[in-house]
Every structure is written in C-alpha cells, then in structure tokens.
Scaffold this motif. Structure first.
Motif, PDB file in Angstrom:
ATOM      1  N   TYR A 337       0.845  -1.194   0.000  1.00  0.00           N
ATOM      2  CA  TYR A 337       0.000   0.000   0.000  1.00  0.00           C
ATOM      3  C   TYR A 337       0.876   1.238   0.000  1.00  0.00           C
ATOM      4  CZ  TYR A 337      -3.704  -3.194   1.405  1.00  0.00           C
ATOM      5  OH  TYR A 337      -4.597  -4.229   1.452  1.00  0.00           O
ATOM      6  N   THR A 338       0.482   2.207  -0.801  1.00  0.00           N
ATOM      7  CA  THR A 338       1.053   3.540  -0.707  1.00  0.00           C
ATOM      8  C   THR A 338       0.107   4.364   0.157  1.00  0.00           C
ATOM      9  OG1 THR A 338       2.195   3.447  -2.833  1.00  0.00           O
ATOM     10  CG2 THR A 338       1.666   5.625  -1.974  1.00  0.00           C
ATOM     11  N   LEU A 339       0.617   4.822   1.293  1.00  0.00           N
ATOM     12  CA  LEU A 339      -0.191   5.627   2.206  1.00  0.00           C
ATOM     13  C   LEU A 339       0.107   7.095   1.926  1.00  0.00           C
ATOM     14  CD1 LEU A 339       0.359   3.651   5.546  1.00  0.00           C
ATOM     15  CD2 LEU A 339      -1.222   3.163   3.667  1.00  0.00           C
ATOM     16  N   GLU A 340      -0.832   7.756   1.283  1.00  0.00           N
ATOM     17  CA  GLU A 340      -0.694   9.190   1.003  1.00  0.00           C
ATOM     18  C   GLU A 340      -1.219   9.944   2.218  1.00  0.00           C
ATOM     19  OE1 GLU A 340       0.809  10.628  -1.403  1.00  0.00           O
ATOM     20  OE2 GLU A 340       0.957   9.156  -3.025  1.00  0.00           O
ATOM     21  N   LEU A 341      -0.296  10.337   3.076  1.00  0.00           N
ATOM     22  CA  LEU A 341      -0.665  10.948   4.352  1.00  0.00           C
ATOM     23  C   LEU A 341      -1.037  12.420   4.169  1.00  0.00           C
ATOM     24  CD1 LEU A 341       2.229   9.435   6.494  1.00  0.00           C
ATOM     25  CD2 LEU A 341       0.018   8.418   5.910  1.00  0.00           C
ATOM     26  N   TRP A 342      -1.857  12.897   5.068  1.00  0.00           N
ATOM     27  CA  TRP A 342      -2.237  14.305   5.186  1.00  0.00           C
ATOM     28  C   TRP A 342      -3.094  14.775   4.003  1.00  0.00           C
ATOM     29  CZ3 TRP A 342      -3.459  17.681   8.496  1.00  0.00           C
ATOM     30  CH2 TRP A 342      -3.526  19.039   8.192  1.00  0.00           C
ATOM     31  N   ASN A 343      -4.126  15.522   4.326  1.00  0.00           N
ATOM     32  CA  ASN A 343      -5.004  16.081   3.302  1.00  0.00           C
ATOM     33  C   ASN A 343      -5.497  17.449   3.755  1.00  0.00           C
ATOM     34  OD1 ASN A 343      -6.996  16.703   1.429  1.00  0.00           O
ATOM     35  ND2 ASN A 343      -7.640  14.579   1.211  1.00  0.00           N
ATOM     36  N   LEU A 344      -4.837  18.478   3.262  1.00  0.00           N
ATOM     37  CA  LEU A 344      -5.215  19.852   3.601  1.00  0.00           C
ATOM     38  C   LEU A 344      -6.626  20.168   3.122  1.00  0.00           C
ATOM     39  CD1 LEU A 344      -4.651  22.744   4.576  1.00  0.00           C
ATOM     40  CD2 LEU A 344      -3.535  23.173   2.362  1.00  0.00           C
ATOM     41  N   LEU A 345      -6.968  19.723   1.933  1.00  0.00           N
ATOM     42  CA  LEU A 345      -8.284  20.058   1.378  1.00  0.00           C
ATOM     43  C   LEU A 345      -9.402  19.471   2.246  1.00  0.00           C
ATOM     44  CD1 LEU A 345      -7.742  19.667  -2.471  1.00  0.00           C
ATOM     45  CD2 LEU A 345      -7.324  21.635  -0.992  1.00  0.00           C
ATOM     46  N   GLU A 346      -9.217  18.249   2.685  1.00  0.00           N
ATOM     47  CA  GLU A 346     -10.221  17.633   3.552  1.00  0.00           C
ATOM     48  C   GLU A 346     -10.341  18.410   4.865  1.00  0.00           C
ATOM     49  OE1 GLU A 346     -10.902  13.113   4.946  1.00  0.00           O
ATOM     50  OE2 GLU A 346      -9.153  14.103   5.820  1.00  0.00           O
ATOM     51  N   THR A 370     -10.530  29.561  -1.139  1.00  0.00           N
ATOM     52  CA  THR A 370     -11.089  30.343  -0.032  1.00  0.00           C
ATOM     53  C   THR A 370     -11.114  29.524   1.250  1.00  0.00           C
ATOM     54  OG1 THR A 370     -12.465  31.616  -1.573  1.00  0.00           O
ATOM     55  CG2 THR A 370     -13.130  31.611   0.743  1.00  0.00           C
ATOM     56  N   LYS A 371     -11.562  28.268   1.154  1.00  0.00           N
ATOM     57  CA  LYS A 371     -11.631  27.407   2.331  1.00  0.00           C
ATOM     58  C   LYS A 371     -10.238  27.078   2.868  1.00  0.00           C
ATOM     59  CE  LYS A 371     -16.073  25.251   1.208  1.00  0.00           C
ATOM     60  NZ  LYS A 371     -16.772  24.031   0.741  1.00  0.00           N
ATOM     61  N   VAL A 372      -9.296  26.831   1.963  1.00  0.00           N
ATOM     62  CA  VAL A 372      -7.929  26.501   2.387  1.00  0.00           C
ATOM     63  C   VAL A 372      -7.298  27.677   3.133  1.00  0.00           C
ATOM     64  CG1 VAL A 372      -5.583  26.128   1.520  1.00  0.00           C
ATOM     65  CG2 VAL A 372      -7.463  24.706   0.685  1.00  0.00           C
ATOM     66  N   LEU A 373      -7.444  28.883   2.581  1.00  0.00           N
ATOM     67  CA  LEU A 373      -6.857  30.056   3.242  1.00  0.00           C
ATOM     68  C   LEU A 373      -7.509  30.311   4.592  1.00  0.00           C
ATOM     69  CD1 LEU A 373      -6.319  32.574   0.315  1.00  0.00           C
ATOM     70  CD2 LEU A 373      -4.629  31.154   1.475  1.00  0.00           C
ATOM     71  N   ALA A 374      -8.819  30.094   4.675  1.00  0.00           N
ATOM     72  CA  ALA A 374      -9.511  30.287   5.952  1.00  0.00           C
ATOM     73  C   ALA A 374      -9.018  29.277   6.984  1.00  0.00           C
ATOM     74  CB  ALA A 374     -11.019  30.159   5.751  1.00  0.00           C
ATOM     75  N   TRP A 375      -8.827  28.025   6.570  1.00  0.00           N
ATOM     76  CA  TRP A 375      -8.349  27.008   7.499  1.00  0.00           C
ATOM     77  C   TRP A 375      -6.927  27.329   7.966  1.00  0.00           C
ATOM     78  CZ3 TRP A 375      -4.371  23.608   8.148  1.00  0.00           C
ATOM     79  CH2 TRP A 375      -4.551  22.601   9.109  1.00  0.00           C
ATOM     80  N   CYS A 376      -6.089  27.726   7.017  1.00  0.00           N
ATOM     81  CA  CYS A 376      -4.702  28.046   7.369  1.00  0.00           C
ATOM     82  C   CYS A 376      -4.625  29.272   8.276  1.00  0.00           C
ATOM     83  CB  CYS A 376      -3.875  28.262   6.108  1.00  0.00           C
ATOM     84  SG  CYS A 376      -3.571  26.742   5.169  1.00  0.00           S
ATOM     85  N   ALA A 377      -5.503  30.244   8.032  1.00  0.00           N
ATOM     86  CA  ALA A 377      -5.506  31.435   8.882  1.00  0.00           C
ATOM     87  C   ALA A 377      -5.816  31.073  10.333  1.00  0.00           C
ATOM     88  CB  ALA A 377      -6.531  32.431   8.363  1.00  0.00           C
ATOM     89  N   GLU A 378      -6.656  30.067  10.522  1.00  0.00           N
ATOM     90  CA  GLU A 378      -7.043  29.658  11.870  1.00  0.00           C
ATOM     91  C   GLU A 378      -6.043  28.678  12.477  1.00  0.00           C
ATOM     92  OE1 GLU A 378     -10.734  27.399  14.201  1.00  0.00           O
ATOM     93  OE2 GLU A 378     -10.960  28.035  12.114  1.00  0.00           O
ATOM     94  N   ASN A 379      -5.522  27.761  11.661  1.00  0.00           N
ATOM     95  CA  ASN A 379      -4.741  26.652  12.201  1.00  0.00           C
ATOM     96  C   ASN A 379      -3.235  26.741  11.954  1.00  0.00           C
ATOM     97  OD1 ASN A 379      -6.939  24.583  13.105  1.00  0.00           O
ATOM     98  ND2 ASN A 379      -7.609  25.317  11.098  1.00  0.00           N
TER      99      ASN A 379
END
Length: 562
Positions: A337-346, A370-379
């Motif tokens: 299995y290739t485990l593609e870790l982490w998902n910013l979009l999700e 827009t959603k990605v920038l909002a998440w990054c601004a908070e987290n």
C-alpha cells in the motif's frame, strides 16, 4: 500512544539519525541499525530491524516492511515511520499486544530513502522531487528559477503586472487571484509565477526554467519502467539510482517480507495495486484481501482506499509507473500500500471525488482556495504571507505572497503532526497482524511396536493472509510451499521423509465466509491446516523436533519426547 520522542516538528538528517541511534542504544536487545548505502552527499540510508532475537532469527519470522521519503519533500512519512518504531520499542515489555508483535514478527523500517533531497527540503527554502543532483542537464537551463527573494525562508508566489497576463485580483476576495473572463479587457492584469530569479537574459515573457533536480525515485523501480520520453524523472535505466537499487536489494535479501507500507504525502488516500492495469484484471481474491486490509486503514486514518489504476491515475494510457508498490505486488506478489498521508483540502472542508476526472470549474477552484486560506488562517497563521510589494532586481516592482505549501499542503503543520503519525502507526500495526503465521496445532505419537512409532502432526496458518500471500505470487512463481520436518533421535524413516512439502495453507481470509440476509455461513474452501504422518523407527524416550517453515509465514517448532 507512549513514545520516547516528541512529534511536534520535522527531523532533519542528523536529528533523525540520533533518534534512531537512541532507540538502538535503549533497546539493543530488539533493534538493530544498518546502512543500506551511502548517498552522493555521503549520508547513510538507514535500515532498522526490529524483533526479539531470543524468540528466533529475524529471517525466520513473518516480516512487515515500512519505508518513507521516497520523495524528498514528503517528510511526514519519515516521521510516521519513526513513530511506529518508537511505539514498538518504547512499549516493548509493557504492552502485551505490542510485545507479542515484536516477539513473533520482524519489522523492517527504512525511515528516509531520499536522505540528500530531504535535507535540502528541510533546511533550505527549496522544493524538489527526490534528489538534489542534476538530471538531464549538468547545469541550470534558462528561465525563471524558484528562489526566496525576500529572504523569509519560503518560496511563495510572485505576481507581476502585465497587460497580457491571464490573472486578475478576485473581486470577492482580494487575497485571491482569479482567471480573466473571455471578455475581460479593462483593468489590471497579472502574470503569476513562482517567487524567483530569471536564469539567463530577461526578455519577453517569463517562462519557468526546466527543473534541474528532476529525478523521481518512484519512477525508477524495475516493474513498468519507461524511458524519460514517456515518464519524467525515470532515470537512465531501472535502478540507476543507488537508493532505489539498495531498497530492492534489501527486499530481495529479506525473503520473509510479506506486507509493505510505503509512506508518501499528500492527498489523504490509501492506494493499492495494480497501478498499471485495471483492478478487474487482477485475481478477485487478491483484490478482496487488499480491500479488506485497506478498510482497516480507513477505520484508523479516515482516508478512502482506492485502486491506483482505476481511480488515482488521471491518464490511463500514459500512466505513471516504475513505482515501488507495483514492483512489490506485480513482480514479487507482496501486498503493498502507498499511504498518502495528510489532506489539507479535507481539513479545510473541501469535498474530494477520486472518481471525477474532469477539471473543476473556476467557481469550485476559488471556493477551494477560499476554504484553504480560511483554514490556514485559523490553524497555521504563520504559513500565509499577504501580497507584499518587492523591488525585484530583474523585473522591477512585483508582489510576493501566498502559502508556505511545504508545510500546509505537502506536509501537515507541526501542530497536526502527532495526529497524523499516530493514526498511521495504528493502521500499520493492524496491517502487520494480517501476516500469515505458521503454528503446530497438534502432534500425536502412537506406538505400533517396541521401536516403531507413528508421528502425526497438524500444521495451521493462524494469520489472515495465506502462506503464498497472493495469487499474483503464485503466477510469478515467487510463492514457496510450506515444509514440515521431523528431526532428532530417529533410527530410520519407514514412511515419509525427514522433510515434507505440504503445499500452501490458506489464511482465514480464504475460509469462504459470507453474510447472507438472515445468516452467516462458511462454505467450501482450500485448507487452512494440513496433517502429515511419519512412520519411524526410534526408541521410547527419544527426543525429536518438529519444524514447520515457510519464508513468509515464519517457523513453528515443537519438541517431543517419544
């Protein structure tokens, strides 16, 4: 999960090496360390072997294999590999289930394959695919070369006013850029490129320079390898990279490897082979087993599991190959299995549809940004830089801004690293438990005369996977039969030989267990156990040893006094 180390930042080469050596020094009874090869920059590619040697030779136990950092920037993977080692070592002797794993199985872990490339990634602003060595051309070719112009430690975006530019400032959110509409003729327009310097003479339109460090280690494995003309980064020939060759040599030298997890980023998805042909072309039982194991990954990690070729490849004619997982499964028959870790979009609340192959609409793309920038601004507020004027030495006044993609999109921010590695370890430990495991279920001695005895032994497979691992392995003729031996104070064999081949043993995945609407049922299936008999001449009180062995399923032994 109890660990020795903190998982709150990414380890560069020296810190990673020191962490591995610390584990070895504290747990030398179960953990060893070796160098697979030296990189071009004289760094060691470390391989770790974890098992209790008091309970048997490492090669005589079923083995689970983990590697990471095939790609230089996918450093979440190396931290997850270290975390799994850490959990097993730190909890050995305290946690009964983890102790049993180390006592009965062998773990092989290569935490970082691209040791040179990852060092560049972690200690400089640069990004690269695998290794920081020139490929195709010895020197950088003309064009825009990514560079940290404003010296903030990150290479971001750079926008340049250009009446021919394809971008404009988004009217709803000035932080974003949006594409010009077909009728956009008035206003300010921009060309948006990577922050950087132009190599060579600056004239006309700005074009990105060809990548100097273009090697891709996951296109250099020998199964499905294609020339550079078809597949970028493939290398001069299969296993032309010493790192790739060292990994393949290691797997081939450790014939007990029966399951593989190769850690990558990102995307938050569990990929299973085949990756060069449709899933329906593979054996149905193989695919069922791969899906059932992958379902545990979804349970632990929250990520969907999909077939590489059917759902991950966007171009099924000119598909990418030469990958490690395909070599494992389609050349060796080992589940991988290739485990593609982490998902910013999700994390940002964006929906991901792996079956959708058409491009997203512009509205969908802007919504995602827009959603990605909002998440990054908070987290991860330090990851974003607003558009800031900068006097470029070649291009004049430009603006630089955007995300630090290395530690938001490609890897998780430090604050989320522990979450990511813990759930990866949880799956890997469950996956390891699916390996085949031989056991001697029953042994009987019946005396037929003063020095004539019948010895009857039943051998079983206690694991989920069959001893042959996959039908693919049978087709490839890499699967080996189970052998059972009877040795010791024996005068002669009247019936049977000292070593008998008994063929394959199914795991409980082959028990033909099915749900029905109102009942459950086990149907006809291949054997999970086999019984062998010997007729021997021996004296009462003689000592004999029964041994069952198969490379992927380990060794089971029982001593008897006749």
């Amino acid at each position: 999960m109890k660990t020795t180390f903190q998982y709150d930042h990414y380890y560069a080469y020296q810190e990673l090496t020191e962490a591995l050596k610390t584990l070895v020094s504290r747990h030398s009874d179960i953990l060893t360390m070796e160098s697979l090869c030296k990189s071009e920059k004289d760094r060691d590619v470390w391989a770790m072997t974890l098992t209790n040697r008091q309970t048997g030779d490492p090669l005589a136990k079923p083995a689970f294999y983990i590697d990471a950092n095939t790609h230089a920037g996918e450093v979440t993977g190396s931290m997850a590999a270290l975390h799994t080692l850490d959990v097993l070592c730190t909890n050995y002797g305290e946690d009964e289930a983890l102790t049993k794993l180390v006592d009965t199985m062998t773990f092989y872990v290569i935490p970082r394959i691209s040791v040179d490339g990852s060092e560049v990634y972690l200690t400089t602003p640069y990004d690269l695919r695998s290794a920081d060595r020139p490929y195709l051309t010895p020197v950088q070719q003309p064009g825009l070369v990514p560079e940290d112009m404003d010296q903030d430690g990150v290479i971001r975006m750079m926008r340049i006013k250009d009446k021919h530019g394809a971008w404009k400032i988004c009217q709803h959110n000035p932080t974003l850029m949006e594409k010009r509409k077909p009728d956009d003729r008035e206003g300010e327009f921009y060309t948006v490129v990577s922050e950087g310097m132009v190599q060579g003479e600056v004239k006309g339109e700005i074009q990105p320079a060809p990548v100097l460090w273009g090697l891709d280690f996951n296109r250099n494995y020998p199964f499905g390898w294609f020339h550079e003309s078809r597949q970028a980064g493939a290398g001069a020939y299969p296993l032309s990279n010493p790192e790739n060759k060292a990994v393949v040599d290691f797997v081939l030298a450790h014939h007990n490897i029966g399951a593989v997890a190769t850690h990558h980023t990102s995307g938050g998805v569990i990929l299973y082979p085949p990756g060069t042909r449709p899933e329906k072309s593979a054996d149905p039982d193989d695919m069922r087993r791969l899906r059932e194991i992958a379902a545990m990954a979804t349970e632990e990690m929250g990520y969907p599991a999909i077939n590489i070729f059917d759902h991950f490849m966007t171009d099924q004619e000119n598909y990418s190959s030469g990958a490690f997982d395909d070599w494992c499964f389609q050349d060796q028959g080992i589940p991988a299995y290739t485990l593609e870790l982490w998902n910013l979009l999700e994390r940002a609340g964006c929906k991901i549809d792996w079956d959708r192959r058409d491009a997203k609409s512009e509205a969908e793309c802007l919504d995602t940004l827009t959603k990605v920038l909002a998440w990054c601004a908070e987290n991860a507020p330090d990851s974003f830089e607003a558009w800031t004027p900068y006097q470029h030495p070649q291009l004049g006044l430009v603006e630089i801004g955007g995300l630090n993609l290395k530690f938001t999109e490609e890897n998780c921010p430090n604050a989320f690293l522990l979450q990511e590695v813990e759930k990866t370890t949880k799956f890997c430990l469950r996956y390891a438990r699916s390996l085949p495991q031989l056991a001697i279920d029953k042994a009987e001695v019946k005396w037929l005369g003063e020095d004539l005895a019948e010895v009857t032994v039943t051998v079983g497979n206690e694991g989920y996977l069959p001893t042959y691992l996959s039908q693919e392995a049978k087709l490839l003729k890499t699967a080996k039969p189970v052998k059972v031996s009877l040795q010791g104070q024996i005068q002669s064999f009247i019936a049977g030989q000292a070593i008998l081949e008994i063929g394959d043993l199914e795991g409980y995945s082959g028990a033909n267990a099915n749900y029905r609407s109102c009942e459950v049922k086990t149907g006809e299936h291949a054997p999970l156990t086999r019984t062998v008999r010997w007729l021997i001449q021996a004296q009462k009180g003689a000592e004999v040893t029964i041994t069952a062995f198969q490379p992927k399923a380990g060794r089971a032994m029982l001593k008897l006094v006749l």
